[in-house]
Write an enzyme that holds these catalytic residues in place. Sequence first.
Site: not given
Ligand code: UDP
Length: 370
Positions: A172, A176, A249, A280, A304, A352, A354
Amino acid sequence: MKPYDYLVVGSGLYGSVFAYKAHKAQKRVLVLEKREHIGGNIYCTDIDGIHVHTYGAHIFHTSNKEVWDFVHKFVEFNRYTNCPVANYKGKLFNLPFNMNTFYQLWGVKTPTEAMAVIAKQREESGIKNPSNLEEQAISLVGKDIYEILIKDYTEKQWGRKCSELPAFIIQRLPVRFTFDNNYFNDSYQGIPIGGYNKLIKGLLDNIEVKTNVDFSENRDYWNSVADNIVFTGKIDEFYSYCLGKLEYRTVRFETEVLECQNYQGNAVVNYTSHTEPYTRVIEHKHFEPENPAWESNKTVISKEYSAEWHEGSEPFYPVNDKKNTSLYQKYKEMANQETNVMFGGRLAEYRYYDMDDVIEKALKDSEKIK
Ligand code: UDP
């Protein structure tokens, strides 16, 4: 004759989009919602004029023009672009992994230099065909980024070792070799001006909705009121867990109102080490800088905390590991036998998802409206 053509169980995005299309097709629709409010997890709470994402940050992004045009029928979007910052043991890094991150980590200034560092680390790891999240991450961005920005965060979020998680979770995240901190690659991105509730209210306008009603508590009765059921809850719950329980989860939010205009300077700051127990911190006002409440001397933040789902908590993320995926497939086979029940959305499809993909799927499924 039954009083309704469609009973939609759940008023999240899937249920609301489906209900909207069914209503448009002149069907008699009833929406049941077990919470006290509509909107599922995109529901916003107003705190001092700030639209707080009650169930976690929701940033709308899509490359599907049809979906983007569809949501604009109900609400305007601002030009919010998600540029999260990662905090690892007090040091800040830009996300997603891009030239800014590589400079902060290694001091490299050109894509060629950055690619060389990653290629070297990939080679040293010896990973040829990545088969899990850990291997996928290391072969994509190397060991340093894996250890500083991925490993602990992922373990906190999923409560499992990275080597036990599927590789697709990390796919996901863009990588870049440009100085671009935009988290998403999609063509369109933004936050509804005035919050997500406007979108849901628009979708469910003139449709009968009953809140505080749990379908599973009176299933026989609700089955008797409609010819068709659109179920958006947990698929294993629909089948009374007869094959076993799927794992999810959950996320717990600690929300605080602070007497300060701007707490962290960004909507999203990820805490990527085990030093902090939360994954976060969201500062909600940054999603809507055009909101007059942005100027006020108050701000709302949410920490969170991710945990294993248990009865009584909210299921957020399906755990798409091997064990759960194969159990879901068995429930799916049962679902395929149904003639008047449709299953859609994150919980019913154990996916999962979006937001844009949920809308796209609901629009597609609504073509089957009889
Ligand atoms: N992820 C990570 N570090 C970060 C952000 C995301 O390793 O700082 C990984 C982590 O495994 C996470 C996945 O990327 O489950 C997807 O993150 P995303 O932010 O897309 O998840 P969401 O916003 O759906 O919680």
